[in-house]
Every structure is written in C-alpha cells, then in structure tokens.
Design a protein around this motif. Structure first.
Motif, mmCIF file in Angstrom:
data_model
loop_
_atom_site.group_PDB
_atom_site.id
_atom_site.type_symbol
_atom_site.label_atom_id
_atom_site.label_comp_id
_atom_site.label_asym_id
_atom_site.label_seq_id
_atom_site.Cartn_x
_atom_site.Cartn_y
_atom_site.Cartn_z
ATOM 1 N N ARG A 22 0.832 -1.213 0.000
ATOM 2 C CA ARG A 22 0.000 0.000 0.000
ATOM 3 C C ARG A 22 0.868 1.265 0.000
ATOM 4 O O ARG A 22 0.524 2.260 -0.642
ATOM 5 C CB ARG A 22 -0.972 -0.010 1.179
ATOM 6 C CG ARG A 22 -2.157 -0.959 0.955
ATOM 7 C CD ARG A 22 -3.237 -0.795 2.001
ATOM 8 N NE ARG A 22 -2.832 -1.222 3.323
ATOM 9 C CZ ARG A 22 -2.830 -2.486 3.759
ATOM 10 N NH1 ARG A 22 -3.225 -3.459 2.959
ATOM 11 N NH2 ARG A 22 -2.458 -2.769 4.986
ATOM 12 N N THR A 23 2.002 1.213 0.684
ATOM 13 C CA THR A 23 2.905 2.363 0.693
ATOM 14 C C THR A 23 3.521 2.581 -0.686
ATOM 15 O O THR A 23 3.747 3.715 -1.103
ATOM 16 C CB THR A 23 3.999 2.171 1.766
ATOM 17 O OG1 THR A 23 3.360 2.048 3.044
ATOM 18 C CG2 THR A 23 4.972 3.337 1.800
ATOM 19 N N ARG A 29 0.543 8.163 -0.410
ATOM 20 C CA ARG A 29 1.691 7.644 0.355
ATOM 21 C C ARG A 29 2.983 7.798 -0.436
ATOM 22 O O ARG A 29 4.024 8.150 0.121
ATOM 23 C CB ARG A 29 1.478 6.177 0.733
ATOM 24 C CG ARG A 29 0.404 5.985 1.786
ATOM 25 C CD ARG A 29 0.385 4.546 2.262
ATOM 26 N NE ARG A 29 -0.781 4.288 3.115
ATOM 27 C CZ ARG A 29 -0.983 3.144 3.741
ATOM 28 N NH1 ARG A 29 -0.127 2.148 3.632
ATOM 29 N NH2 ARG A 29 -2.049 2.974 4.488
ATOM 30 N N ILE A 30 2.948 7.539 -1.748
ATOM 31 C CA ILE A 30 4.146 7.680 -2.592
ATOM 32 C C ILE A 30 4.666 9.119 -2.509
ATOM 33 O O ILE A 30 5.871 9.348 -2.447
ATOM 34 C CB ILE A 30 3.845 7.304 -4.059
ATOM 35 C CG1 ILE A 30 3.455 5.832 -4.173
ATOM 36 C CG2 ILE A 30 5.050 7.610 -4.951
ATOM 37 C CD1 ILE A 30 2.845 5.457 -5.517
ATOM 38 N N VAL A 142 6.705 5.924 6.336
ATOM 39 C CA VAL A 142 5.317 6.077 5.875
ATOM 40 C C VAL A 142 4.497 4.844 6.244
ATOM 41 O O VAL A 142 3.335 4.957 6.655
ATOM 42 C CB VAL A 142 5.259 6.378 4.363
ATOM 43 C CG1 VAL A 142 3.850 6.336 3.839
ATOM 44 C CG2 VAL A 142 5.903 7.728 4.074
ATOM 45 N N SER A 143 5.089 3.667 6.131
ATOM 46 C CA SER A 143 4.384 2.436 6.518
ATOM 47 C C SER A 143 4.060 2.440 8.011
ATOM 48 O O SER A 143 2.980 2.032 8.418
ATOM 49 C CB SER A 143 5.225 1.196 6.164
ATOM 50 O OG SER A 143 5.378 1.106 4.759
ATOM 51 N N GLU A 145 3.667 5.133 9.906
ATOM 52 C CA GLU A 145 2.630 6.162 10.133
ATOM 53 C C GLU A 145 1.261 5.646 9.743
ATOM 54 O O GLU A 145 0.274 5.950 10.399
ATOM 55 C CB GLU A 145 2.941 7.414 9.313
ATOM 56 C CG GLU A 145 4.146 8.190 9.792
ATOM 57 C CD GLU A 145 4.565 9.279 8.806
ATOM 58 O OE1 GLU A 145 3.917 9.417 7.739
ATOM 59 O OE2 GLU A 145 5.542 9.988 9.095
ATOM 60 N N ALA A 146 1.226 4.881 8.656
ATOM 61 C CA ALA A 146 -0.057 4.374 8.142
ATOM 62 C C ALA A 146 -0.643 3.318 9.073
ATOM 63 O O ALA A 146 -1.869 3.180 9.168
ATOM 64 C CB ALA A 146 0.129 3.819 6.743
ATOM 65 N N GLY A 147 0.212 2.545 9.709
ATOM 66 C CA GLY A 147 -0.244 1.573 10.669
ATOM 67 C C GLY A 147 -0.800 0.309 10.082
ATOM 68 O O GLY A 147 -0.924 -0.706 10.761
ATOM 69 N N SER A 148 -1.178 0.310 8.823
ATOM 70 C CA SER A 148 -1.672 -0.938 8.195
ATOM 71 C C SER A 148 -1.687 -0.787 6.695
ATOM 72 O O SER A 148 -1.554 0.265 6.168
ATOM 73 C CB SER A 148 -3.073 -1.271 8.684
ATOM 74 O OG SER A 148 -3.984 -0.265 8.287
#
Length: 148
Positions: A22-23, A29-30, A142-143, A145-148
C-alpha cells in the motif's frame, strides 16, 4: 556499445507485505516518500512523478506500469531528463522494479533501478544511488505512520 548499469537497494522492514504494498502503490503515500504523482497500480497506466526542474529538464518523470502482482512485484518505466542538460546527465530511459518477499517479522523489500547507460547517465546514476537508499527509510516511515 554502452553497458547498462543498475542501482539496487534492499532492506528488511518490520511490516507485512500488504502494508508495504500500500505504501508503494497509494499515490498519497508515494508522495510522502518520493514525489507528487498520479500513480494507479494497473498495468498500462501512464503516470508522472513531478519534482523541481533542473536546467532544460522540466522535472517530470514519465512512467508506465509494466507489471503489477500484489503484494509481490511492481515494475514501471522511468523516463526523464534532457539530452541538452549535460550538467545533470542525458535523457534517462530506465525501469524500476520493486520485489517484496515475506520474511519472519516482516518484509524484505528490494528495489532495482536498471537502464543507466554510461557515460551519458553517469551523473544521474551518481546522484540517484544514495537517494534510493534514503527512499527505503522513507517507505519504512510512511508504513509506520499508516499503521496498516
């Protein structure tokens, strides 16, 4: 005949392959770990990365998704630069390949940016080599921060 050269970086990250995927494939996110873009994870999708122009180069990297196998493989073309820009190297026609492998405790992420032709792309190769290593740290941030 000019030889082609590649930049290769890899790192084990403590996140599931789906999280890293997803990142790597979500436009918002990119933008946090690389550049503003209009990426969509679909083979054949043409997209751009946008950065600060340098000399005669407009700052746009033209790309196309070549392969997309979630959450294992992502490959896209990477074309940018200008032949009239000797201070920054000649036009670059290359391919970026991301490979994700599930390992104990997370994901092994490998990036290969292939297709640098010397001497024309030497400057771009030298500038981008350390940058791609920092990109992996950005992907980890970023991964997280996103948490999932």
């Amino acid at each position: 005949m000019s030889a082609k050269h590649a930049i290769m970086v890899e790192k084990a990250l403590p996140y599931a392959p789906e999280t890293i995927w997803r990142t790597l494939t979500t436009s918002e996110r990119i933008a946090k770990w690389l550049m503003p873009n209009d990426f969509v994870a679909a083979v054949g999708h043409k997209f751009n990365f946008r950065t600060t122009p340098m000399g005669d180069w407009d700052g746009v990297v033209h790309c196309e998704v070549l392969d997309c196998d979630p959450p294992r493989l992502l490959r896209y073309s990477w074309k940018g630069g200008a032949d009239s820009n000797p201070a920054y190297g000649s036009k670059l026609d290359s391919v970026v390949t991301w490979t994700l492998t599930q390992v104990e405790g997370g994901t092994h992420l490998r990036m290969v940016h292939d297709g640098f032709v010397f001497p024309g792309n030497q400057i771009a190769f030298d500038m981008m080599s350390p940058g791609w290593g920092r990109v992996l740290d950005g992907i980890a941030r970023v991964s997280a921060e996103a948490g999932s």
